[in-house]
Design an enzyme around this catalytic site. Structure first.
Site, PDB file in Angstrom:
ATOM      1  N   TRP A 137      -8.782   0.864 -10.343  1.00 32.63           N
ATOM      2  CA  TRP A 137     -10.365   1.898 -10.085  1.00 32.63           C
ATOM      3  C   TRP A 137     -11.456   2.634 -11.192  1.00 32.63           C
ATOM      4  O   TRP A 137     -12.517   2.545 -11.104  1.00 32.63           O
ATOM      5  CB  TRP A 137     -10.084   2.037  -8.718  1.00 32.63           C
ATOM      6  CG  TRP A 137     -11.724   3.128  -7.736  1.00 32.63           C
ATOM      7  CD1 TRP A 137     -12.061   3.818  -7.500  1.00 32.63           C
ATOM      8  CD2 TRP A 137     -12.559   2.026  -7.978  1.00 32.63           C
ATOM      9  NE1 TRP A 137     -13.178   4.087  -6.474  1.00 32.63           N
ATOM     10  CE2 TRP A 137     -14.343   3.163  -7.075  1.00 32.63           C
ATOM     11  CE3 TRP A 137     -13.196   1.094  -8.081  1.00 32.63           C
ATOM     12  CZ2 TRP A 137     -15.412   2.633  -6.941  1.00 32.63           C
ATOM     13  CZ3 TRP A 137     -14.507   0.628  -8.214  1.00 32.63           C
ATOM     14  CH2 TRP A 137     -15.821   1.298  -7.200  1.00 32.63           C
ATOM     15  N   LYS A 174      -8.512   7.517  -1.937  1.00 34.13           N
ATOM     16  CA  LYS A 174      -9.002   6.939  -0.690  1.00 34.13           C
ATOM     17  C   LYS A 174      -7.391   7.569  -0.171  1.00 34.13           C
ATOM     18  O   LYS A 174      -6.339   7.039  -0.701  1.00 34.13           O
ATOM     19  CB  LYS A 174      -8.941   5.967   0.053  1.00 34.13           C
ATOM     20  CG  LYS A 174     -10.921   5.348  -0.675  1.00 34.13           C
ATOM     21  CD  LYS A 174     -11.725   4.064  -0.800  1.00 34.13           C
ATOM     22  CE  LYS A 174     -12.462   4.041  -0.783  1.00 34.13           C
ATOM     23  NZ  LYS A 174     -12.812   2.229  -1.316  1.00 34.13           N
ATOM     24  N   LYS A 225      -9.461   2.952   6.967  1.00 36.26           N
ATOM     25  CA  LYS A 225      -9.590   1.623   6.548  1.00 36.26           C
ATOM     26  C   LYS A 225      -8.392   0.752   6.081  1.00 36.26           C
ATOM     27  O   LYS A 225      -8.100   0.140   6.689  1.00 36.26           O
ATOM     28  CB  LYS A 225     -10.826   1.703   6.100  1.00 36.26           C
ATOM     29  CG  LYS A 225     -11.127   1.092   4.937  1.00 36.26           C
ATOM     30  CD  LYS A 225     -10.616   0.903   3.688  1.00 36.26           C
ATOM     31  CE  LYS A 225     -10.963   1.455   2.488  1.00 36.26           C
ATOM     32  NZ  LYS A 225      -9.828   0.985   0.956  1.00 36.26           N
ATOM     33  N   ARG A 283      -5.664  -4.863  -2.056  1.00 34.19           N
ATOM     34  CA  ARG A 283      -3.478  -4.579  -2.267  1.00 34.19           C
ATOM     35  C   ARG A 283      -3.292  -4.026  -0.648  1.00 34.19           C
ATOM     36  O   ARG A 283      -1.846  -4.620  -0.158  1.00 34.19           O
ATOM     37  CB  ARG A 283      -3.108  -3.311  -3.089  1.00 34.19           C
ATOM     38  CG  ARG A 283      -3.496  -1.906  -2.888  1.00 34.19           C
ATOM     39  CD  ARG A 283      -3.402  -1.178  -4.142  1.00 34.19           C
ATOM     40  NE  ARG A 283      -4.901  -1.242  -4.909  1.00 34.19           N
ATOM     41  CZ  ARG A 283      -4.698  -0.867  -6.113  1.00 34.19           C
ATOM     42  NH1 ARG A 283      -3.907   0.432  -6.102  1.00 34.19           N
ATOM     43  NH2 ARG A 283      -5.404  -1.142  -6.701  1.00 34.19           N
TER      44      ARG A 283
END
Length: 328
Positions: free
Chosen positions: A12, A104, A187, A251
């Protein structure tokens, strides 16, 4: 043109670096690993995105000072479990620079969100949170993506929106730091469950139910933790939930699928080969649900699959045969 520091050389971090470099910005990435630094600098590649060719205006260093000094803002893109330890190492160079959290997750030991972790260490830090449905594999090759930047600092929101936004990336703004951050963190756990469902051969009906009821759970818990309900039906909640639950890029979904197919937790980690935030944070979500007396049956069931070795097929039956309820 901006000078941008990116803390973290995973997929990322490199995807964001590639996007920003293509827009003409100067990018410096910090990595903890000599191998990753050398691949970025010498081969213009990324260990985690093997088909990607990096722009020339991306450089990688092992030294925080080299990366951060002179930067207009900082993108923090490390695994959540390392946020405090890494921030402690570079906070002396931050000054008044905005810190944009792109990770996150939670801090396991304290049950805190990542903005709380950074504010613990630097109470006057200027913070934003960037989140939304965004696989690194797609952002790195300029597939249209829509994200949200949340901050209580209007200048941060406008700067990030202006710098990142282009024909391939649309950026919305929000004041709800807590909601945007929690949507992105919670999430991942539902995506792990979607992977388990795929691993035991369940179908589209199940995935639709899982996403819908999972959204209900994460919004209940997220509101209890300080987020605004509407945020969880936006990009960092519903949007990120859909892309993470249904895509093979995820993932978290891959890890769940391996568990559903009978692999152990250690085997799943090894096969995925990258940090799996859902597994690292599911016990945090479980504890937060108990602490706040919030009903989160899907998350609790996933916790039992991982930590109490509950058989995935039994887990599904347990959820399906719970007491009768009204939907709303």
């Amino acid at each position: 043109m901006k000078n941008i520091a990116i803390i973290g050389s995973g997929s990322w971090g490199v995807a964001l670096a590639t996007h920003l470099a293509k827009l003409g910005n100067n990018i410096k990435i910090w990595s903890f690993a000599e191998e990753e630094k050398n691949i970025i600098n010498n081969e213009k590649g990324c260990k985690f995105l093997p088909n990607l060719k990096l722009p020339e205006n991306i450089y990688c260093f092992l030294d925080f000072k080299e990366v951060i000094e002179g930067a207009d803002f900082i993108l923090h893109v490390t695994p959540s479990k390392f946020t405090r330890s890494i921030f402690k190492q570079y906070k002396e160079y931050v000054g008044n620079k905005p810190i944009i959290i792109c990770s996150k997750g939670f801090e396991k030991e304290s049950l805190k969100t990542l903005d709380e972790v950074i504010l613990d260490e630097m109470p006057n830090a200027r913070i934003g949170v960037l989140s939304g449905p965004s696989h690194a594999e797609e952002v790195s090759i300029a597939i249209p993506t829509v994200l949200v930047i949340a901050s209580r600092d209007e200048e941060i929101k406008k700067e990030v929106q202006n710098v990142l936004m282009c024909k391939n990336m649309r950026i919305y703004t929000s004041n709800d730091i807590k909601g945007v951050e929690l949507g992105g963190a919670l999430k991942n756990i539902i995506a792990f469950c979607a992977g388990v469902a795929a691993g035991i051969g369940l179908g589209d009906n199940t995935f639709a139910a899982l996403i819908t009821r999972g959204l209900s759970e994460l919004s209940r818990l997220g509101v209890a933790l300080g987020g605004e309900k509407e945020t969880f039906y936006g990009l960092s909640g519903l949007g990120d939930l859909i892309v993470t639950c249904l895509s093979e890029h995820s993932r978290n979904r891959r890890a769940g699928k391996l568990i559903g197919q009978g692999y152990t937790l250690d085997e799943a980690r090894e096969k995925v080969g990258m940090v799996i935030e859902s597994i690292d944070n599911i016990d945090v979500a479980y504890e937060l649900g108990k602490k706040n007396n919030i009903e989160i049956p899907i998350i609790e069931t996933a916790y039992n699959v991982i930590y109490n070795k509950l058989d995935p097929k039994t887990a599904v039956q347990n959820l399906m045969t719970r007491e009768k309820k009204d939907e709303i």
